[in-house]
Scaffold this active site. Structure first.
Site, PDB file in Angstrom:
ATOM      1  N   ARG A  63       5.612  22.381  41.582  1.00 24.82           N
ATOM      2  CA  ARG A  63       5.552  21.193  42.432  1.00 24.82           C
ATOM      3  C   ARG A  63       5.706  21.554  43.904  1.00 24.82           C
ATOM      4  NH1 ARG A  63       4.791  17.610  40.088  1.00 24.82           N
ATOM      5  NH2 ARG A  63       5.258  16.095  41.682  1.00 24.82           N
ATOM      6  N   GLN A  96      13.390   7.996  47.417  1.00 30.47           N
ATOM      7  CA  GLN A  96      13.707   8.650  46.148  1.00 30.47           C
ATOM      8  C   GLN A  96      12.858   9.910  46.013  1.00 30.47           C
ATOM      9  OE1 GLN A  96      14.280   5.445  42.809  1.00 30.47           O
ATOM     10  NE2 GLN A  96      12.779   4.660  44.273  1.00 30.47           N
ATOM     11  N   ASN A  97      11.896  10.064  46.909  1.00 30.09           N
ATOM     12  CA  ASN A  97      10.977  11.196  46.816  1.00 30.09           C
ATOM     13  C   ASN A  97      11.619  12.463  47.357  1.00 30.09           C
ATOM     14  OD1 ASN A  97       9.100   9.458  45.776  1.00 30.09           O
ATOM     15  ND2 ASN A  97       8.099   9.096  47.749  1.00 30.09           N
ATOM     16  N   ASP A  99       9.561  14.932  48.425  1.00 30.72           N
ATOM     17  CA  ASP A  99       8.613  15.557  49.354  1.00 30.72           C
ATOM     18  C   ASP A  99       9.069  15.262  50.786  1.00 30.72           C
ATOM     19  OD1 ASP A  99       6.746  12.757  48.487  1.00 30.72           O
ATOM     20  OD2 ASP A  99       7.376  13.098  50.542  1.00 30.72           O
ATOM     21  N   HIS A 114      17.492  11.567  46.237  1.00 33.74           N
ATOM     22  CA  HIS A 114      17.305  12.398  45.039  1.00 33.74           C
ATOM     23  C   HIS A 114      17.078  13.862  45.378  1.00 33.74           C
ATOM     24  CE1 HIS A 114      16.129   8.807  42.280  1.00 33.74           C
ATOM     25  NE2 HIS A 114      17.423   8.866  42.529  1.00 33.74           N
ATOM     26  N   CYS A 141      22.230  33.415  46.223  1.00 31.69           N
ATOM     27  CA  CYS A 141      22.576  32.856  47.533  1.00 31.69           C
ATOM     28  C   CYS A 141      22.981  33.971  48.489  1.00 31.69           C
ATOM     29  CB  CYS A 141      23.751  31.872  47.381  1.00 31.69           C
ATOM     30  SG  CYS A 141      25.339  32.720  47.219  1.00 31.69           S
ATOM     31  N   ASN A 207       3.785  -2.844  46.442  1.00 29.35           N
ATOM     32  CA  ASN A 207       3.596  -1.983  45.276  1.00 29.35           C
ATOM     33  C   ASN A 207       2.188  -2.138  44.712  1.00 29.35           C
ATOM     34  OD1 ASN A 207       5.591  -0.171  44.025  1.00 29.35           O
ATOM     35  ND2 ASN A 207       4.943  -1.184  42.137  1.00 29.35           N
ATOM     36  N   LEU A 208       1.776  -1.141  43.910  1.00 29.15           N
ATOM     37  CA  LEU A 208       0.434  -1.245  43.315  1.00 29.15           C
ATOM     38  C   LEU A 208       0.397  -2.346  42.267  1.00 29.15           C
ATOM     39  CD1 LEU A 208      -2.349   0.147  43.406  1.00 29.15           C
ATOM     40  CD2 LEU A 208      -1.623   1.548  41.476  1.00 29.15           C
ATOM     41  N   GLU A 209       1.503  -2.467  41.528  1.00 30.43           N
ATOM     42  CA  GLU A 209       1.587  -3.513  40.488  1.00 30.43           C
ATOM     43  C   GLU A 209       3.025  -4.010  40.433  1.00 30.43           C
ATOM     44  OE1 GLU A 209       0.085  -0.905  37.533  1.00 30.43           O
ATOM     45  OE2 GLU A 209       2.048  -0.080  37.031  1.00 30.43           O
TER      46      GLU A 209
HETATM   47  P1  NAD Z   1      15.159  12.700  37.800  1.00 29.66           P
HETATM   48  O1  NAD Z   1      14.112  12.113  36.943  1.00 29.66           O
HETATM   49  O2  NAD Z   1      15.972  13.770  37.225  1.00 29.66           O
HETATM   50  O3  NAD Z   1      16.131  11.540  38.297  1.00 29.66           O
HETATM   51  C1  NAD Z   1      16.992  11.758  39.437  1.00 29.66           C
HETATM   52  C2  NAD Z   1      17.839  10.539  39.561  1.00 29.66           C
HETATM   53  O4  NAD Z   1      17.324   9.466  38.841  1.00 29.66           O
HETATM   54  C3  NAD Z   1      19.243  10.799  39.049  1.00 29.66           C
HETATM   55  O5  NAD Z   1      20.082  10.861  40.170  1.00 29.66           O
HETATM   56  C4  NAD Z   1      19.625   9.600  38.258  1.00 29.66           C
HETATM   57  O6  NAD Z   1      20.539   8.803  38.986  1.00 29.66           O
HETATM   58  C5  NAD Z   1      18.380   8.788  38.201  1.00 29.66           C
HETATM   59  N1  NAD Z   1      17.985   8.532  36.843  1.00 29.66           N
HETATM   60  C6  NAD Z   1      16.714   8.342  36.465  1.00 29.66           C
HETATM   61  N2  NAD Z   1      16.650   7.968  35.210  1.00 29.66           N
HETATM   62  C7  NAD Z   1      17.908   8.021  34.749  1.00 29.66           C
HETATM   63  C8  NAD Z   1      18.489   7.770  33.495  1.00 29.66           C
HETATM   64  N3  NAD Z   1      17.750   7.380  32.437  1.00 29.66           N
HETATM   65  N4  NAD Z   1      19.830   7.897  33.377  1.00 29.66           N
HETATM   66  C9  NAD Z   1      20.552   8.272  34.447  1.00 29.66           C
HETATM   67  N5  NAD Z   1      20.079   8.509  35.650  1.00 29.66           N
HETATM   68  C10 NAD Z   1      18.759   8.382  35.781  1.00 29.66           C
HETATM   69  O7  NAD Z   1      14.455  13.126  39.096  1.00 29.66           O
HETATM   70  P2  NAD Z   1      13.924  14.401  39.651  1.00 29.66           P
HETATM   71  O8  NAD Z   1      14.524  15.651  39.099  1.00 29.66           O
HETATM   72  O9  NAD Z   1      14.064  14.180  41.133  1.00 29.66           O
HETATM   73  O10 NAD Z   1      12.316  14.344  39.255  1.00 29.66           O
HETATM   74  C11 NAD Z   1      11.632  15.417  38.713  1.00 29.66           C
HETATM   75  C12 NAD Z   1      10.738  16.116  39.773  1.00 29.66           C
HETATM   76  O11 NAD Z   1       9.521  15.418  40.052  1.00 29.66           O
HETATM   77  C13 NAD Z   1      11.413  16.210  41.124  1.00 29.66           C
HETATM   78  O12 NAD Z   1      11.096  17.426  41.682  1.00 29.66           O
HETATM   79  C14 NAD Z   1      10.740  15.083  41.843  1.00 29.66           C
HETATM   80  O13 NAD Z   1      10.849  15.234  43.198  1.00 29.66           O
HETATM   81  C15 NAD Z   1       9.337  15.337  41.438  1.00 29.66           C
HETATM   82  N6  NAD Z   1       8.466  14.283  41.974  1.00 29.66           N
HETATM   83  C16 NAD Z   1       8.427  14.085  43.337  1.00 29.66           C
HETATM   84  C17 NAD Z   1       7.629  13.111  43.858  1.00 29.66           C
HETATM   85  C18 NAD Z   1       7.601  12.945  45.337  1.00 29.66           C
HETATM   86  O14 NAD Z   1       8.372  13.645  45.991  1.00 29.66           O
HETATM   87  N7  NAD Z   1       6.771  12.051  45.876  1.00 29.66           N
HETATM   88  C19 NAD Z   1       6.849  12.300  42.991  1.00 29.66           C
HETATM   89  C20 NAD Z   1       6.954  12.527  41.617  1.00 29.66           C
HETATM   90  C21 NAD Z   1       7.764  13.522  41.126  1.00 29.66           C
HETATM   91  N1  APR Z   2       0.502   2.492  46.133  1.00 28.61           N
HETATM   92  C1  APR Z   2       1.610   1.761  45.892  1.00 28.61           C
HETATM   93  N2  APR Z   2       2.337   1.868  44.756  1.00 28.61           N
HETATM   94  C2  APR Z   2       1.909   2.752  43.829  1.00 28.61           C
HETATM   95  C3  APR Z   2       0.758   3.556  44.005  1.00 28.61           C
HETATM   96  C4  APR Z   2       0.045   3.395  45.224  1.00 28.61           C
HETATM   97  N3  APR Z   2      -1.061   4.090  45.484  1.00 28.61           N
HETATM   98  N4  APR Z   2       0.597   4.313  42.887  1.00 28.61           N
HETATM   99  C5  APR Z   2       1.616   4.001  42.062  1.00 28.61           C
HETATM  100  N5  APR Z   2       2.384   3.048  42.615  1.00 28.61           N
HETATM  101  C6  APR Z   2       3.576   2.424  42.069  1.00 28.61           C
HETATM  102  C7  APR Z   2       3.526   2.213  40.572  1.00 28.61           C
HETATM  103  O1  APR Z   2       2.994   0.935  40.282  1.00 28.61           O
HETATM  104  C8  APR Z   2       5.018   2.294  40.213  1.00 28.61           C
HETATM  105  O2  APR Z   2       5.597   1.006  40.325  1.00 28.61           O
HETATM  106  O3  APR Z   2       4.629   3.316  42.322  1.00 28.61           O
HETATM  107  C9  APR Z   2       5.604   3.199  41.296  1.00 28.61           C
HETATM  108  C10 APR Z   2       5.925   4.597  40.790  1.00 28.61           C
HETATM  109  O4  APR Z   2       6.993   4.463  39.880  1.00 28.61           O
HETATM  110  P1  APR Z   2       7.674   5.777  39.265  1.00 28.61           P
HETATM  111  O5  APR Z   2       6.620   6.714  38.820  1.00 28.61           O
HETATM  112  O6  APR Z   2       8.716   5.286  38.293  1.00 28.61           O
HETATM  113  O7  APR Z   2       8.379   6.467  40.508  1.00 28.61           O
HETATM  114  P2  APR Z   2       9.745   6.040  41.178  1.00 28.61           P
HETATM  115  O8  APR Z   2       9.933   4.558  41.126  1.00 28.61           O
HETATM  116  O9  APR Z   2       9.797   6.708  42.484  1.00 28.61           O
HETATM  117  O10 APR Z   2      10.820   6.729  40.201  1.00 28.61           O
HETATM  118  C11 APR Z   2      12.181   6.598  40.615  1.00 28.61           C
HETATM  119  O11 APR Z   2      12.885   8.091  38.856  1.00 28.61           O
HETATM  120  O12 APR Z   2      12.682   9.997  37.551  1.00 28.61           O
HETATM  121  C12 APR Z   2      13.251   9.440  38.701  1.00 28.61           C
HETATM  122  O13 APR Z   2      13.904  10.836  40.494  1.00 28.61           O
HETATM  123  C13 APR Z   2      12.782  10.190  39.912  1.00 28.61           C
HETATM  124  O14 APR Z   2      12.831   9.373  42.131  1.00 28.61           O
HETATM  125  C14 APR Z   2      12.309   9.118  40.843  1.00 28.61           C
HETATM  126  C15 APR Z   2      12.910   7.867  40.245  1.00 28.61           C
END
Ligand code: NAD
Ligand code: APR
Length: 237
Positions: A63, A96-97, A99, A114, A141, A207-209
């Site tokens: 990633r 929450q991202n 990146d 996160h 480290c 949001n998208l949906e």
């Molecule tokens: P993760 O899925 O391990 O969740 C991190 C946080 O989500 C925890 O602090 C916890 O509080 C909460 N959480 C989510 N579901 C939970 C549950 N069922 N029970 C308890 N806590 C819960 O997140 P992650 O390790 O950050 O995600 C995996 C990888 O995917 C990461 O590297 C993430 O950054 C990456 N990713 C990044 C982006 C982005 O940066 N735009 C998009 C998609 C995925």
């Molecule tokens: N524009 C706007 N919204 C979008 C788009 C787009 N182009 N594409 C997808 N979406 C919306 C989807 O409809 C969905 O509601 O973004 C949301 C993505 O949801 P998730 O995949 O669940 O991501 P997120 O909500 O960030 O997850 C929260 O969960 O696993 C943990 O740490 C992880 O930070 C993450 C947290």
């Protein structure tokens, strides 16, 4: 009822994976998302890291490489950074991202609750440093007398999100809360809208949906972030 962000004094914005989807970064729970391809407990939990650290490093190395090589800010990141720059009041951008696309678009005061993919953490001292290369079990480290293994600076399942005191204070005093591109499944982020409403803030979901908590918002604009975010934050739209 139209909501004009320029009419507010203290704004909290929360972004999720959806704001980076159009930058080519996979979300989690959409079709084809990360959690369809990986078992979360294996790659995103302390137990998973203890069990197979090389698997976890491979997941994040892939990633990190993709993020560095391909991902660039999209119009949603740009519109948010521009609005924050010109906004005379307070704006806290919580993501929450993991990146760095908000920062690359020029945003400041970005809170990564996160963690950050381009950072690594010492498993002994907790010290955080930049990371743009692959990590492995051999990555040690430089902060301890006896070098300790490094881990990705990512908050895993069951771990405590970062900067929660700062976020809670901002939510308790905001008059506008905007959630962008997040499914509303994961707490504590999914509960931020309730805290903002309790503080008397107006609440908007872009949001998208519809998200799992979309019924909590005063206003919901559906569409791709690259369209709905600039439209909402464009000066005096
Ligand atoms: P993760 O899925 O391990 O969740 C991190 C946080 O989500 C925890 O602090 C916890 O509080 C909460 N959480 C989510 N579901 C939970 C549950 N069922 N029970 C308890 N806590 C819960 O997140 P992650 O390790 O950050 O995600 C995996 C990888 O995917 C990461 O590297 C993430 O950054 C990456 N990713 C990044 C982006 C982005 O940066 N735009 C998009 C998609 C995925
Ligand atoms: N524009 C706007 N919204 C979008 C788009 C787009 N182009 N594409 C997808 N979406 C919306 C989807 O409809 C969905 O509601 O973004 C949301 C993505 O949801 P998730 O995949 O669940 O991501 P997120 O909500 O960030 O997850 C929260 O969960 O696993 C943990 O740490 C992880 O930070 C993450 C947290």
């Amino acid at each position: 009822m139209p909501i004009n962000p320029h009419e507010f004094q203290s704004i909290v914005v929360l972004t999720g994976a959806g704001v980076s989807a159009e930058s080519g970064i996979a979300t989690f729970r959409d079709s084809g998302g990360l959690w369809e391809q990986h078992r979360v407990e294996e790659v995103a939990s302390p137990a998973g890291f203890r069990r197979d650290p090389e698997l976890v490093h491979r997941f994040y190395n892939l990633r990190r490489r993709q993020l560095i090589a391909e991902a660039r800010p999209n119009p949603a990141h740009a519109a948010l950074a521009r609005f924050q720059r010109d906004f005379p009041g307070e704006l806290l951008l919580v993501t929450q991202n993991v990146d760095h696309l908000h920062e690359e678009a020029g945003a400041t005061r970005v809170v990564h609750m996160h963690g950050e993919l381009l950072k690594q953490r010492c498993t002994r001292s907790g010290q955080v440093s930049d990371c743009r290369e692959d990590l492995s079990t051999g990555s040690l480290c430089r902060c301890c007398q006896t070098p300790a293994p490094l881990r990705p600076h990512i908050v895993w399942f069951g771990e405590t999100p970062l900067e929660m005191e700062l976020i809670d204070r901002a939510l308790a005093s905001c008059d506008l809360f905007v959630a962008i591109g997040t499914s509303g499944h994961v707490y504590p982020a999914a509960g931020f809208v309730d805290a903002a409403r309790a503080a008397g803030a107006k609440t908007v979901a872009l949001n998208l949906e519809p998200s799992a908590n979309s019924h909590c918002f005063d206003l919901q604009e559906l569409g791709p972030a690259s369209e709905v975010v600039p439209a909402f934050f464009t000066p005096n739209a």
